[in-house]
Design a protein around this motif. Sequence first.
Motif, PDB file in Angstrom:
ATOM      1  N   LEU A  78      25.889 -15.181  -4.724  1.00  0.00           N
ATOM      2  CA  LEU A  78      26.129 -15.576  -6.107  1.00  0.00           C
ATOM      3  C   LEU A  78      25.672 -14.466  -7.043  1.00  0.00           C
ATOM      4  O   LEU A  78      24.545 -13.977  -6.936  1.00  0.00           O
ATOM      5  CB  LEU A  78      25.352 -16.860  -6.410  1.00  0.00           C
ATOM      6  CG  LEU A  78      25.533 -17.509  -7.767  1.00  0.00           C
ATOM      7  CD1 LEU A  78      26.956 -18.022  -7.944  1.00  0.00           C
ATOM      8  CD2 LEU A  78      24.534 -18.648  -7.928  1.00  0.00           C
ATOM      9  N   SER A  88      17.708 -23.866  -1.885  1.00  0.00           N
ATOM     10  CA  SER A  88      18.133 -23.867  -0.486  1.00  0.00           C
ATOM     11  C   SER A  88      17.374 -22.754   0.233  1.00  0.00           C
ATOM     12  O   SER A  88      16.798 -21.872  -0.421  1.00  0.00           O
ATOM     13  CB  SER A  88      19.643 -23.644  -0.374  1.00  0.00           C
ATOM     14  OG  SER A  88      19.949 -22.284  -0.618  1.00  0.00           O
ATOM     15  N   VAL A 121      20.193 -20.637  -3.472  1.00  0.00           N
ATOM     16  CA  VAL A 121      20.579 -21.837  -4.206  1.00  0.00           C
ATOM     17  C   VAL A 121      21.651 -22.591  -3.420  1.00  0.00           C
ATOM     18  O   VAL A 121      22.418 -22.004  -2.670  1.00  0.00           O
ATOM     19  CB  VAL A 121      21.101 -21.538  -5.636  1.00  0.00           C
ATOM     20  CG1 VAL A 121      19.999 -20.993  -6.508  1.00  0.00           C
ATOM     21  CG2 VAL A 121      22.286 -20.619  -5.613  1.00  0.00           C
ATOM     22  N   ARG A 122      21.670 -23.885  -3.643  1.00  0.00           N
ATOM     23  CA  ARG A 122      22.660 -24.747  -2.987  1.00  0.00           C
ATOM     24  C   ARG A 122      23.651 -25.221  -4.030  1.00  0.00           C
ATOM     25  O   ARG A 122      23.276 -25.809  -5.052  1.00  0.00           O
ATOM     26  CB  ARG A 122      21.974 -25.933  -2.328  1.00  0.00           C
ATOM     27  CG  ARG A 122      22.933 -26.836  -1.599  1.00  0.00           C
ATOM     28  CD  ARG A 122      22.173 -27.866  -0.772  1.00  0.00           C
ATOM     29  NE  ARG A 122      23.116 -28.674  -0.028  1.00  0.00           N
ATOM     30  CZ  ARG A 122      23.279 -29.968  -0.224  1.00  0.00           C
ATOM     31  NH1 ARG A 122      22.559 -30.614  -1.109  1.00  0.00           N
ATOM     32  NH2 ARG A 122      24.168 -30.632   0.502  1.00  0.00           N
ATOM     33  N   LEU A 123      24.926 -24.952  -3.748  1.00  0.00           N
ATOM     34  CA  LEU A 123      26.009 -25.447  -4.572  1.00  0.00           C
ATOM     35  C   LEU A 123      26.625 -26.605  -3.802  1.00  0.00           C
ATOM     36  O   LEU A 123      27.264 -26.392  -2.762  1.00  0.00           O
ATOM     37  CB  LEU A 123      27.053 -24.361  -4.819  1.00  0.00           C
ATOM     38  CG  LEU A 123      26.608 -23.168  -5.676  1.00  0.00           C
ATOM     39  CD1 LEU A 123      25.982 -22.093  -4.820  1.00  0.00           C
ATOM     40  CD2 LEU A 123      27.778 -22.621  -6.440  1.00  0.00           C
ATOM     41  N   ARG A 146      24.676 -29.910 -10.412  1.00  0.00           N
ATOM     42  CA  ARG A 146      23.441 -29.164 -10.680  1.00  0.00           C
ATOM     43  C   ARG A 146      23.048 -28.375  -9.433  1.00  0.00           C
ATOM     44  O   ARG A 146      23.209 -28.852  -8.315  1.00  0.00           O
ATOM     45  CB  ARG A 146      22.318 -30.099 -11.088  1.00  0.00           C
ATOM     46  CG  ARG A 146      22.647 -30.806 -12.405  1.00  0.00           C
ATOM     47  CD  ARG A 146      21.407 -31.190 -13.171  1.00  0.00           C
ATOM     48  NE  ARG A 146      21.761 -31.761 -14.453  1.00  0.00           N
ATOM     49  CZ  ARG A 146      21.821 -31.068 -15.574  1.00  0.00           C
ATOM     50  NH1 ARG A 146      21.552 -29.788 -15.582  1.00  0.00           N
ATOM     51  NH2 ARG A 146      22.135 -31.651 -16.707  1.00  0.00           N
ATOM     52  N   LEU A 147      22.539 -27.166  -9.675  1.00  0.00           N
ATOM     53  CA  LEU A 147      22.095 -26.317  -8.575  1.00  0.00           C
ATOM     54  C   LEU A 147      20.755 -26.807  -8.043  1.00  0.00           C
ATOM     55  O   LEU A 147      19.917 -27.299  -8.799  1.00  0.00           O
ATOM     56  CB  LEU A 147      21.953 -24.867  -9.036  1.00  0.00           C
ATOM     57  CG  LEU A 147      23.251 -24.166  -9.423  1.00  0.00           C
ATOM     58  CD1 LEU A 147      22.950 -22.796 -10.016  1.00  0.00           C
ATOM     59  CD2 LEU A 147      24.145 -24.017  -8.213  1.00  0.00           C
ATOM     60  N   LEU A 189      17.683 -21.032 -12.246  1.00  0.00           N
ATOM     61  CA  LEU A 189      18.942 -21.611 -11.775  1.00  0.00           C
ATOM     62  C   LEU A 189      18.757 -23.034 -11.253  1.00  0.00           C
ATOM     63  O   LEU A 189      19.677 -23.842 -11.307  1.00  0.00           O
ATOM     64  CB  LEU A 189      19.541 -20.747 -10.658  1.00  0.00           C
ATOM     65  CG  LEU A 189      20.170 -19.442 -11.098  1.00  0.00           C
ATOM     66  CD1 LEU A 189      20.446 -18.555  -9.897  1.00  0.00           C
ATOM     67  CD2 LEU A 189      21.438 -19.717 -11.876  1.00  0.00           C
ATOM     68  N   VAL A 234      26.286 -26.511 -13.377  1.00  0.00           N
ATOM     69  CA  VAL A 234      27.360 -25.598 -12.994  1.00  0.00           C
ATOM     70  C   VAL A 234      28.703 -26.276 -13.225  1.00  0.00           C
ATOM     71  O   VAL A 234      28.866 -27.457 -12.923  1.00  0.00           O
ATOM     72  CB  VAL A 234      27.217 -25.230 -11.499  1.00  0.00           C
ATOM     73  CG1 VAL A 234      28.449 -24.515 -10.988  1.00  0.00           C
ATOM     74  CG2 VAL A 234      25.988 -24.398 -11.276  1.00  0.00           C
ATOM     75  N   ASP A 285      25.269 -22.665   0.695  1.00  0.00           N
ATOM     76  CA  ASP A 285      23.945 -22.060   0.579  1.00  0.00           C
ATOM     77  C   ASP A 285      24.171 -20.590   0.237  1.00  0.00           C
ATOM     78  O   ASP A 285      24.669 -19.833   1.066  1.00  0.00           O
ATOM     79  CB  ASP A 285      23.205 -22.213   1.914  1.00  0.00           C
ATOM     80  CG  ASP A 285      21.815 -21.618   1.903  1.00  0.00           C
ATOM     81  OD1 ASP A 285      21.314 -21.260   0.823  1.00  0.00           O
ATOM     82  OD2 ASP A 285      21.234 -21.491   2.991  1.00  0.00           O
ATOM     83  N   VAL A 332      27.526 -21.565 -15.938  1.00  0.00           N
ATOM     84  CA  VAL A 332      26.271 -22.291 -15.731  1.00  0.00           C
ATOM     85  C   VAL A 332      25.537 -22.342 -17.069  1.00  0.00           C
ATOM     86  O   VAL A 332      25.535 -21.377 -17.828  1.00  0.00           O
ATOM     87  CB  VAL A 332      25.399 -21.627 -14.621  1.00  0.00           C
ATOM     88  CG1 VAL A 332      25.058 -20.197 -14.960  1.00  0.00           C
ATOM     89  CG2 VAL A 332      24.151 -22.438 -14.336  1.00  0.00           C
ATOM     90  N   TRP A 388      29.571 -16.990 -13.551  1.00  0.00           N
ATOM     91  CA  TRP A 388      29.167 -16.662 -12.191  1.00  0.00           C
ATOM     92  C   TRP A 388      30.376 -16.429 -11.299  1.00  0.00           C
ATOM     93  O   TRP A 388      31.464 -16.945 -11.558  1.00  0.00           O
ATOM     94  CB  TRP A 388      28.261 -17.732 -11.582  1.00  0.00           C
ATOM     95  CG  TRP A 388      28.814 -19.135 -11.575  1.00  0.00           C
ATOM     96  CD1 TRP A 388      28.609 -20.086 -12.522  1.00  0.00           C
ATOM     97  CD2 TRP A 388      29.640 -19.738 -10.566  1.00  0.00           C
ATOM     98  NE1 TRP A 388      29.269 -21.253 -12.168  1.00  0.00           N
ATOM     99  CE2 TRP A 388      29.915 -21.063 -10.970  1.00  0.00           C
ATOM    100  CE3 TRP A 388      30.186 -19.295  -9.360  1.00  0.00           C
ATOM    101  CZ2 TRP A 388      30.681 -21.936 -10.224  1.00  0.00           C
ATOM    102  CZ3 TRP A 388      30.958 -20.172  -8.617  1.00  0.00           C
ATOM    103  CH2 TRP A 388      31.201 -21.484  -9.051  1.00  0.00           C
TER     104      TRP A 388
END
Length: 146
Positions: A18, A100, A104-106, A96-97, A57, A62, A134, A47, A30
């Motif tokens: 990312l 992970s 970060v986890r999307l 929301r992020l 973050l 997002v 992830d 974001v 992003w």
Amino acid sequence: MSRIRIGDHTWTFDAASLELYHCMSSEADWNLALVRAGATLWLAGTVVPGPRSPEALLGAEVSVDLRSLDEVAGALLGRHVTLYPGGQDVCALRFRLAASPGGVRLAASAGCDWDRYLKTFDHDRPVDLELDIDAAVVALHPGNLP
């Protein structure tokens, strides 16, 4: 592991990274690079608020650019698709992020209507979409991408 599921099909990715820009503004942009079998697919969006650090973050909201979602989904499915997350009245994918192990986890899921004119699927009902990615945060640019 990172994956995208559309209907009955699931794809996993070797890596996800990312990169954010315009981070000093109230809304940052992003780009998410999804690498699979040596090829890179790009998902994009915004974001809020613009993150000043990777820690900022976490919990940020997002929004996915739906044109980029259609490009990624079309590349994975091997045919054109126009998805309407939440149905044509909603037509948005927001989440929301979270933290992970890789950064970060999307993560998001939505029932999606789709453009029947394209005949993407062999049925007439909505399809389920699930993102579980992830991603490593590789850069936060205060302005435009360098």
